[in-house]
Every structure is written in structure tokens, then in C-alpha cells.
Design an enzyme around this catalytic site. Structure first.
Site, mmCIF file in Angstrom:
data_model
loop_
_atom_site.group_PDB
_atom_site.id
_atom_site.type_symbol
_atom_site.label_atom_id
_atom_site.label_comp_id
_atom_site.label_asym_id
_atom_site.label_seq_id
_atom_site.Cartn_x
_atom_site.Cartn_y
_atom_site.Cartn_z
ATOM 1 N N ALA A 15 5.867 -32.548 51.843
ATOM 2 C CA ALA A 15 4.856 -32.860 52.857
ATOM 3 C C ALA A 15 4.733 -31.734 53.877
ATOM 4 O O ALA A 15 4.436 -31.973 55.038
ATOM 5 C CB ALA A 15 5.210 -34.170 53.553
ATOM 6 N N ARG A 21 -7.701 -28.137 52.708
ATOM 7 C CA ARG A 21 -8.952 -28.694 52.182
ATOM 8 C C ARG A 21 -9.406 -29.944 52.925
ATOM 9 O O ARG A 21 -10.517 -30.414 52.740
ATOM 10 C CB ARG A 21 -8.787 -28.989 50.678
ATOM 11 C CG ARG A 21 -8.703 -27.733 49.825
ATOM 12 C CD ARG A 21 -8.185 -28.020 48.426
ATOM 13 N NE ARG A 21 -6.726 -28.150 48.398
ATOM 14 C CZ ARG A 21 -6.012 -28.423 47.305
ATOM 15 N NH1 ARG A 21 -6.626 -28.602 46.149
ATOM 16 N NH2 ARG A 21 -4.702 -28.529 47.356
ATOM 17 N N GLN A 81 10.369 -26.383 55.809
ATOM 18 C CA GLN A 81 9.917 -25.233 55.017
ATOM 19 C C GLN A 81 9.005 -24.379 55.903
ATOM 20 O O GLN A 81 7.898 -24.793 56.250
ATOM 21 C CB GLN A 81 9.137 -25.712 53.777
ATOM 22 C CG GLN A 81 8.635 -24.567 52.908
ATOM 23 C CD GLN A 81 7.491 -24.988 51.990
ATOM 24 O OE1 GLN A 81 6.862 -26.035 52.195
ATOM 25 N NE2 GLN A 81 7.223 -24.178 50.996
ATOM 26 N N ASP A 111 0.821 -36.669 49.211
ATOM 27 C CA ASP A 111 -0.619 -36.928 49.152
ATOM 28 C C ASP A 111 -1.041 -37.696 47.894
ATOM 29 O O ASP A 111 -2.162 -37.558 47.427
ATOM 30 C CB ASP A 111 -1.398 -35.607 49.266
ATOM 31 C CG ASP A 111 -1.153 -34.653 48.098
ATOM 32 O OD1 ASP A 111 -0.264 -34.937 47.271
ATOM 33 O OD2 ASP A 111 -1.852 -33.627 48.018
#
Ligand code: UD1
Ligand code: CA
Length: 472
Positions: A15, A21, A81, A111
Site C-alpha cells: 500500500a 492514476r 518503502q 487496491d
């Protein structure tokens, strides 16, 4: 320690991505789907398949995402990350968590909210039966554009997953796609993750390259093929999010219809999955039922009602444009039109709340009526109380809230101000227009207003003076 039939399971939820987008500044996994952040769906899944450990890889707006997840899902471990160099790089950040862990690692994306636990159980079984190093979920999409394609050899064995942007022209027609759900043996990950390269069209470290790595070293890659790909659709754009919302909403409504709930116009009826509605309830168009709401049989929810976290009994009428939060309404009561019930409201059986009435933290006993233009807050009303139009429990003195108690059978005349704390004794009557500041004994009449004065002929004399002439 008891011998466990299945190896331990660590679920990693990816995540960290920005969700470019989505064209939105909000992190993708915090976008709401049916009133809940998308991240919660993956976390629920991880829980429902009894993961021994749940890791969440965060990156873009990591603090914000964590703050929105932490309280609802205690025990989740977070890995950051930074920067975000791809899905393989995301999993690589979990390497130290994998040390000393001997089970399987399930990777989910933040997602993919429609996925269900039974499909994951199938993936776990597929892996167990085949002893594969890697097991993946795949499906056939009528339009596979954007998804990684499953590359199989002449014997149908999976040899690679190829991302859209890296496809050879002859691979574009491949309909089998990667749904982004993977099960790995830990030792395989520890060995192969550090070897991933970013030599591809997007310059990213692809998690999907692990499939090729496994196949190249002669390991088995098994797949569980989803019959209904809708379940594992990834949400990459706001359009896909609203399509998903619509699909889930329709599912919920279909189940209610099958269970005997009359829904006049499903296209304008919004019901959360968590809501329970009994058979023979009626939902009119443009109604919204959210959260931990329960609706009893025979109850009619009229147009424009918005009901959240509330328990409504049987044969209740919720008349148009009523807004109800965190309240309880008993059998055969009637509320609205244009009523507002705020948290802590309890409307007793056969009680009535009429138009432009606001109630908060208050109990109305059986058969009591508050029919017009009234505020009832921090109050206890007994049975068969009648509160006349335009009355107010004055519960706030600028510093703290106080209680109003109206005992059984009291008649409160219109336009009464009840200055709390105050008790109106059983079967008392309050004259219209009163301001009640002291307790009223049972069975008495209370009047708290200036005595009326009448000056006969005054109006006529005044008119004559103003206009200079008498009445015609
Ligand atoms: C990915 C798969 C694709 C598959 C599709 C299914 C890769 C390379 N491709 O593509 O084969 O068909 O999912 O939905 O994996 N993320 C990170 N860190 C990153 C990048 C992404 O944590 O650096 C997270 C995202 O937040 C997201 C998930 O990984 O939750 C998937 O990333 P996304 O960019 O949506 O991958 P897709 O292009 O959809
Ligand atoms: Ca995606």
C-alpha cells in the site's frame, strides 16, 4: 505446542504506491469505498484467513495511512518503502521481517477490495497440493488491458508474468491476467527478492518477475483461476472506484430483495453491507442506510431519509427527509417528515416525532408526541407526553448540559421554554408560552409568562392617529 495442520502465514499488504492514476492528492488506499477506506478491505481479508502476522508496506503519505488504520487494526506491523520503486521493491523492504519466519507469505494489494476469503483459501489449497514455491491468482478478462499477462509454455506451465508496457505484440491478445495476489514460500522470497532487477519498460522492480525467476530455476508456479474476475479487479482510477462501489451496492440490494425487502428503486437506494433489513420493510427511492443500522419488518423508509448506526423496530414510519444518527426507534413509532434524531435518541413504541423536530440524547416513552418545530435535548419524557409546537428544552447554560424530565401524561403547551435542570411532574399541564424554570408538581398547572393586558379601543385610536381618518 500443538502440531498445526497448515504452515504459519504472513500476509503482506502492498500500500505504498501514490495511486497516480487516481489523479487525487489523497493516498489511494484511503479513498472510501462504501464509507470505509479501501485499505480496510485488504486488512479484513488478511484477518479472515487467520494470518499469523500482518505486514503493511506504506510509503506515499505513510503517516496519514497509518493513522487511519492503526486504531481499527491493532497488531499490524508497518514497513516503510521510501522511495517507491515498484511492487518487488515494496516486498523487498520486508526482508528483515522474513528472517526466522518459516511459513508462507501471502501478498495482497491495497487496491483489490472485492476479493473474498474463500478465493484466498483456494489459493492456499492450490499451493499446498502442488507444493509450489509460488502460487498466483489469475483470471480471464474480456479486456485485459493494463494487467500483467500470464505467459504459459506449450505444456501450459506458467513461465512468466509480463506487464502491459513490456508486452511483445503477439502477447497482447493473452486474456489470462495476474490479479496481483501471490503466495510464496519464505525461503524462496529470501533467496530471490534481492536478485530482482528493474530492467523493464517502467524501470521498476516488479514483484511479478519472481514468477519468471521461479520458473527459470525449475520450480513449479501454480495458479488458481478465478471464474468471476470482478472479484479481483484492481482499483487504479476514480472511475474504477465508482464502478466497484456500484457493483457492491447492487450486490447488497440484490440480497435484500431476495430476502423480501421491498426496494422501490434500487438505482437510488444506498444501503451499506453492514445494514440488516427484515422482510417486508419498504425502502423508497433516495434513501440511505449506513453503518450498524437495523430495520424491522413492515417499517417504511420514505424518500430522502438518511439513517446511520440506528436500530429501527417493526412497522415504523420514517417520513421523508429525516436524518437519523445513532438512535433507537421502537415499534409503530413515526418520525418526520424533516426530523433530525441525533445520537442517544430513543423513541418509544407508538411515539411520534413530527416535522422540524430535533432530538438528542433523549428518551420518549410509549405514545408520547412531539409533533412540530421543537428541540428536545438531554431529556427524559415518560409515556403519553404531548409537547406542543415550538417548545425547547433549554439544556445548555453556556457551560454545561442539564436534564429535563417530563413525567407521564404531561401536556406541554406550545412555545414552552423548559430551562433545565427541571422536572415536570406527572399529568401536569404547562400553559402555552411559558418559561419554566422551577419544578412543576404532579397534576398542577404551571404558567410562566407575563399576564395579558388588553386596552380596548387602543388599536382603532392608533390607526386614526396615523392615517388621520377613522375606520371605513
Ligand atoms: C500490478 C501487477 C500486475 C497485475 C495488477 C493487478 C506488478 C508489477 N504488476 O499492476 O501484473 O495485473 O497489479 O491488479 O506488480 N505498490 C507499492 N510500492 C510500489 C508500487 C506499488 O507498495 O513501489 C503497491 C500499490 O500501493 C498497490 C499495489 O502495490 O497497492 C499494486 O501497485 P499498482 O501500481 O497498482 O500495480 P498495477 O499497475 O495495478
Ligand atoms: Ca493496481
Amino acid at each position: 505446542m500443538p502440531e498445526s495442520a497448515s504452515p504459519s502465514l504472513m500476509t503482506v499488504i502492498l500500500a505504498a504506491g501514490k495511486g497516480t492514476r487516481m489523479a487525487s492528492s489523497r493516498p489511494k488506499v484511503l479513498h472510501q469505498l462504501r464509507g470505509r477506506p479501501m485499505a480496510y478491505y485488504a486488512l479484513d481479508l488478511a484477518r479472515s484467513i487467520s494470518s499469523d502476522r500482518i505486514l503493511m508496506v506504506l510509503g506515499h503519505e505513510a503517516d496519514m495511512v497509518r493513522a487511519n488504520v492503526e486504531d481499527s487494526y491493532p497488531g499490524v506491523e508497518y514497513v516503510v518503502q521510501e522511495p517507491q520503486l515498484g511492487t518487488g521493491h515494496a516486498l523487498l523492504q520486508c526482508l528483515s521481517q522474513l528472517e526466522g519466519f518459516h511459513g508462507n507469505v501471502l501478498v495482497l494489494s491495497g487496491d483489490v477490495p472485492a476479493l473474498t476469503a474463500d478465493k484466498l483459501e483456494n489459493l492456499l489449497k492450490t499451493q499446498m497440493n502442488s507444493e509450489a514455491e509460488v502460487a498466483i491468482l489469475t483470471s480471464f478478462l474480456p479486456d485485459p488491458t493494463g494487467y500483467g499477462r500470464i505467459i504459459r509454455n506449450q505444456t501450459e506451465a506458467i513461465t512468466a508474468i509480463r506487464e502491459q508496457k513490456d508486452l511483445n505484440p503477439d502477447e497482447e491478445s493473452i486474456g489470462e491476467v495476474n490479479m496481483g495476489v501471490y503466495l510464496f514460500k519464505t525461503a524462496f522470497l529470501v533467496r530471490e527478492l534481492p536478485l530482482l532487477s528493474n530492467d523493464n519498460a517502467q524501470g521498476e522492480y516488479y514483484l511479478t518477475d519472481l514468477v519468471q525467476a521461479a520458473a527459470a530455476s525449475g520450480e513449479t508456479v501454480s495458479a488458481f483461476i478465478l471464474k468471476d474476475p470482478d472479484e479481483a479487479l484492481g482499483i487504479n482510477t476514480l472511475l474504477e472506484l465508482s464502478d466497484m462501489e456500484k457493483r457492491m451496492r447492487e450486490d447488497t440490494l440484490r440480497k435484500l430483495l431476495e430476502g423480501g425487502v421491498r426496494i422501490i428503486d434500487p438505482t437510488t437506494t444506498y444501503v451499506d453491507e453492514s445494514v440488516e433489513v427484515e422482510a417486508d420493510a419498504v425502502l423508497h427511492p433516495i434513501t440511505f442506510l449506513y453503518g450498524a443500522t437495523r430495520i424491522g419488518s413492515g417499517t417504511v423508509i420514505h424518500p430522502g431519509a438518511v439513517v446511520t448506526d440506528s436500530v429501527i423496530g417493526s412497522d415504523v414510519q420514517i417520513l421523508p427527509y429525516s436524518v437519523i444518527n445513532d438512535s433507537r426507534i421502537d415499534d409503530r413509532a413515526s418520525v418526520g417528515p424533516f426530523a433530525r434524531l441525533r445520537p442517544g435518541t430513543h423513541i418509544g413504541p407508538e411515539a411520534k416525532i413530527g416535522n422540524f423536530v430535533e432530538v438528542k440524547n433523549a428518551h420518549l416513552g410509549e405514545g408520547s408526541k412531539v409533533s412540530h418545530l421543537t428541540y428536545v435535548g438531554d431529556a427524559q419524557l415518560g409515556r403519553n407526553v404531548n409537547v406542543g409546537a415550538g417548545s425547547v428544552t433549554c439544556n445548555y447554560d453556556g457551560f454545561s448540559k442539564h436534564q429535563t424530565v417530563i413525567e407521564d401524561g404531561v401536556f406541554v403547551g406550545s412555545g414552552t421554554m423548559m430551562v433545565a435542570p427541571v422536572v415536570l411532574g406527572a399529568n401536569s399541564i404547562v400553559g402555552a408560552g411559558s418559561t419554566i424554570t422551577e419544578d412543576v408538581p404532579p397534576d398542577s398547572l404551571a404558567l410562566g409568562r407575563a399576564r395579558q393586558e388588553v386596552k380596548e379601543g387602543w388599536a382603532r385610536r392608533w390607526r386614526e392617529k396615523i392615517t388621520g381618518k377613522g375606520n371605513s
